[in-house]
Scaffold this active site. Structure first.
Site, PDB file in Angstrom:
ATOM      1  CG  HIS A  12      -0.297   0.101   2.521  1.00 48.21           C
ATOM      2  ND1 HIS A  12       0.150  -0.911   3.189  1.00 48.21           N
ATOM      3  CD2 HIS A  12      -0.279   0.957   3.355  1.00 48.21           C
ATOM      4  CE1 HIS A  12       0.528  -0.533   4.369  1.00 48.21           C
ATOM      5  NE2 HIS A  12       0.289   0.528   4.599  1.00 48.21           N
ATOM      6  CB  CYS A  50     -33.027   0.843  -2.615  1.00 48.06           C
ATOM      7  SG  CYS A  50     -32.840   2.782  -2.712  1.00 48.06           S
TER       8      CYS A  50
END
Length: 179
Positions: A72, A157
């Site tokens: 990272h 949704c």
């Protein structure tokens, strides 16, 4: 010189759009490295993004393939731009409060201060408009993140409202502006 983009994908139904975004950016000549949260992998497979980016997808902050480097940290060093698209409410909250418990947040925290950082939220309208999410966005803007605001639309949704991922053309335009 080829520009390196870190494309971070978090858990949102809009994660499937990361495939098209990765494909378009790669075809434009950018070196795209994809980072994913665990939740993102529930919506789209890493293999899809690996094939499109032509680079390994980074999933686990604790996986180190090269003992001479910290993954990272090295990714953050080589980034010309960091893009979190889609940015879930959960990942925004973690970033705003300095949590580094996954590949996306750990890499974001390791970015040099002068690396441009874009966030494109995608979530339910109520989640996006929630004062906590808005506070987290404000914190991120204070420390150098730039928001690509979500659209108003019919959401997955079934609700209608603001929270849909920005159009990919708008995201790509902001990427190009920052590079």
């Amino acid at each position: 010189m080829t520009k390196t983009i870190l494309l971070a994908v978090s858990g949102s139904i809009s994660a499937y759009k990361a495939a098209d975004l990765t494909n378009q950016l790669t075809k434009q000549g950018y070196d795209v490295h994809v980072l994913m949260t665990k939740a993102a992998t529930d919506f789209i497979t890493p293999l899809t993004l690996q094939v499109l980016s032509k680079n390994a997808v980074h999933l686990d902050v604790m996986t180190e393939n090269d003992p001479k480097s910290v993954n990272h940290i090295e990714l953050a060093k080589k980034a010309d731009l960091f893009v979190l698209a889609p940015a879930s409410a959960n990942t925004l909250a973690k970033l705003a409060h300095g949590m580094a418990d996954n590949m996306v947040t750990a890499t974001a925290l390791a970015l040099p201060a002068d690396t441009p950082k874009l966030i494109a939220p995608a979530m339910n309208t109520k989640m996006y408009e929630n004062p906590l999410t808005q506070r987290n966005l404000a914190i991120l803007k204070e420390v150098g993140f730039e928001e690509i605001e979500p659209r108003s639309s019919l959401l997955a949704c079934g609700d209608i409202g603001r929270g849909a991922l920005a159009e990919l053309d708008a995201i790509i335009e902001r990427i190009e502006k920052n590079l």
